[in-house]
Design a protein around this motif. Sequence first.
Motif, mmCIF file in Angstrom:
data_model
loop_
_atom_site.group_PDB
_atom_site.id
_atom_site.type_symbol
_atom_site.label_atom_id
_atom_site.label_comp_id
_atom_site.label_asym_id
_atom_site.label_seq_id
_atom_site.Cartn_x
_atom_site.Cartn_y
_atom_site.Cartn_z
ATOM 1 N N GLU A 215 9.299 -40.290 13.944
ATOM 2 C CA GLU A 215 8.218 -39.536 14.646
ATOM 3 C C GLU A 215 7.317 -39.691 15.781
ATOM 4 O OE1 GLU A 215 4.941 -37.283 13.700
ATOM 5 O OE2 GLU A 215 6.369 -37.627 12.222
ATOM 6 N N ALA A 219 6.306 -35.879 17.883
ATOM 7 C CA ALA A 219 5.667 -35.693 18.378
ATOM 8 C C ALA A 219 5.346 -35.234 19.567
ATOM 9 C CB ALA A 219 4.479 -37.240 17.847
ATOM 10 N N GLY A 223 4.051 -31.856 18.999
ATOM 11 C CA GLY A 223 2.770 -31.850 19.239
ATOM 12 C C GLY A 223 2.897 -33.300 17.623
ATOM 13 N N ASN A 224 1.178 -33.256 17.703
ATOM 14 C CA ASN A 224 0.501 -33.725 16.697
ATOM 15 C C ASN A 224 0.604 -32.897 15.307
ATOM 16 O OD1 ASN A 224 -0.251 -35.923 17.807
ATOM 17 N ND2 ASN A 224 -2.050 -36.046 18.509
ATOM 18 N N GLN A 226 -0.785 -30.541 12.083
ATOM 19 C CA GLN A 226 -2.130 -30.194 12.178
ATOM 20 C C GLN A 226 -3.621 -30.388 11.438
ATOM 21 O OE1 GLN A 226 -2.451 -26.177 11.209
ATOM 22 N NE2 GLN A 226 -4.221 -25.896 11.207
ATOM 23 N N VAL A 310 -3.771 -33.106 6.205
ATOM 24 C CA VAL A 310 -3.192 -33.285 7.489
ATOM 25 C C VAL A 310 -1.769 -32.375 6.954
ATOM 26 C CG1 VAL A 310 -2.199 -35.220 6.541
ATOM 27 C CG2 VAL A 310 -1.545 -34.793 8.735
ATOM 28 N N ARG A 313 4.993 -31.463 9.091
ATOM 29 C CA ARG A 313 5.538 -30.754 10.124
ATOM 30 C C ARG A 313 6.736 -30.508 9.085
ATOM 31 N NH1 ARG A 313 5.467 -34.779 14.046
ATOM 32 N NH2 ARG A 313 3.710 -34.300 15.408
ATOM 33 N N THR A 324 2.685 -39.816 7.965
ATOM 34 C CA THR A 324 1.815 -38.813 9.195
ATOM 35 C C THR A 324 0.365 -38.767 8.752
ATOM 36 O OG1 THR A 324 3.916 -36.986 8.894
ATOM 37 C CG2 THR A 324 1.567 -36.592 9.051
ATOM 38 N N HIS A 327 -1.159 -42.363 9.928
ATOM 39 C CA HIS A 327 -0.498 -42.646 11.546
ATOM 40 C C HIS A 327 -1.707 -42.180 12.784
ATOM 41 C CE1 HIS A 327 1.652 -42.959 15.722
ATOM 42 N NE2 HIS A 327 1.349 -42.127 16.100
ATOM 43 N N TYR A 328 -1.951 -40.549 11.802
ATOM 44 C CA TYR A 328 -3.067 -39.559 12.971
ATOM 45 C C TYR A 328 -4.322 -39.814 12.435
ATOM 46 C CZ TYR A 328 1.157 -37.767 14.429
ATOM 47 O OH TYR A 328 2.796 -37.928 15.570
ATOM 48 N N CYS A 329 -4.570 -39.826 11.229
ATOM 49 C CA CYS A 329 -5.860 -39.551 11.100
ATOM 50 C C CYS A 329 -6.378 -41.271 10.783
ATOM 51 C CB CYS A 329 -5.792 -39.069 9.484
ATOM 52 S SG CYS A 329 -4.931 -37.524 8.954
ATOM 53 N N ARG A 331 -6.359 -44.212 12.550
ATOM 54 C CA ARG A 331 -5.804 -45.173 13.630
ATOM 55 C C ARG A 331 -6.567 -46.162 13.458
ATOM 56 N NH1 ARG A 331 -3.470 -41.083 18.336
ATOM 57 N NH2 ARG A 331 -1.944 -40.084 17.062
#
Length: 533
Positions: A215, A219, A223-224, A226, A310, A313, A324, A327-329, A331
């Motif tokens: 990941e 990234a 990039g991150n 969506q 989310v 990818r 995913t 990690h991204y939503c 933290r």
Amino acid sequence: MNTLGPCRAEPNTLPVAFVAIARLGNPTGSDGVSLLLTIEALLRTEPATHFLRRIGTLSPPQRTAVVNLQLAEEELVSEDLRLASRQAAVSWRFCADETRILEPYWAQSDIIDESLRWAHSKYPDWIQRGSLSAFVRPSRTEPIWRIRVEAASEATPLTQADVQVAEQVAAFIRKRLVAAFQRVSGTTKPQTYSERGLQRRTVPVHDTMTLAAFEAAAAERHGNPQLLLPPDWSKQLQSSRVVGIVLAAGQGSRFRAAYPKVVHSFCGKPMVRRVLDTLTMLRIPTLVVTHDSTENAVVNALFPLSYGMVRQREPLGTGHALYTAIHYCLRDFHGDVLVLYGDNPGVDATLLEPLLALRANIRVGPATQDCLSRHFGVILSGSYTSKDAGTYGRVLRDDQSGALKSIVEYREARKRPDEAAILAVREFYSGIMVADRVACLELLGQCRAHRLNSLNNDSSGGMEERFEFYATDVIQMAISQGFRVDVHCVPESSGLLWRLEGVNTVAELEALELEANSSASRETPGMSSSGGV
């Protein structure tokens, strides 16, 4: 489906009546009973005149001619047109599922109406002595659109010229379908589709790579992913100890359908909608993980519920989807994550409330990045007495203490020398768990990819190797590192085991609906819970 010609050839009332009768025999709302499915399949695959004649409701016309055409995705000249076709197929099929009970003529469209009006103006003499029926729909299993036109006449025999009329109407419909795709693609910004992650994977995966390493590389390059979060997402997290994560990114290839598995109807609602409705009732903030191939249909199915989304990818398995989302939503969230699946439509509060209560009673406290809680969480299992656990992962316990030792996936068990002993275990893991967010993220990041096509060799024609990360690996990772993992077990005597079952095929969906119907009036004795160290 629509017609032009004598009204008697297309009565609205009879198909509606058949569906209504099926519903009366199925009061819990399931649309999976065999009678309804048979009627629905016939209504979807042929004009209603043909269907009604098949069951003997109408006196058959003296002469008929049927013309079938198809529009394949590969025939569309640009990628934008092909993507517009896929988008239309997803929306078309979803609308069909949601409206088929009240509106059997779900295939009505401006395209068909326009085509029949064109036929009426071009062949007025022929229309006076016969009728035309037109039908268009996307295929369930292939990237094609099917077009069918039926010409019928009771008064005079059909000639080759009459068949040509039907052929020209079918060709006109085909052209109008392409024109509709052109209109859609013309109003879409060029970058819209490139943002949707349809590119070939550019970050290599191998079975020695950890999820965190993959990941991080993805990234850095892309990039991150969506995210689409509610405006008050931060406020929701501050006021909640649990966040639901619903995995809904899988296309469901075994369903052999042209639209995502999770939006198929279960007892009158899309499967994923039932899961979100349960979480909404429990007032649990929710994240839904989708992929480009499922996003549009899932969004339609969940409207107007409030949730975060989310986009994965690429479909790299349940472990990657879960990582995913966390990690991204999440933290800054230090509570628990409740992991659910969009194809588990039977899951409701009767299962989740005891699971969450057990976790709350034994929770040591919130973990921090420097000091992980030693209680990982609670998993939800089921135990059969009358049959084996099929293809579910087996829950293996310590013979002395009853503590959880490991979870062995069915495919892994088949490779082990003790296969028979493992598959004889009748307690299975449902995939549902509630776990500490920090511990879950940390351990998921250490999980490694599984090669799915390891049997392929140089004779495989250059097939690209496929890898996935499994969410179930995090359980074994937690046990091996000394975390406490408890088990909340649902016994067969509770009558609730059907609620734990996921759906992988149409046959399983129909069987689960029948089980839901038969269980509607069944009493549900209490469930048992057991812990492990």
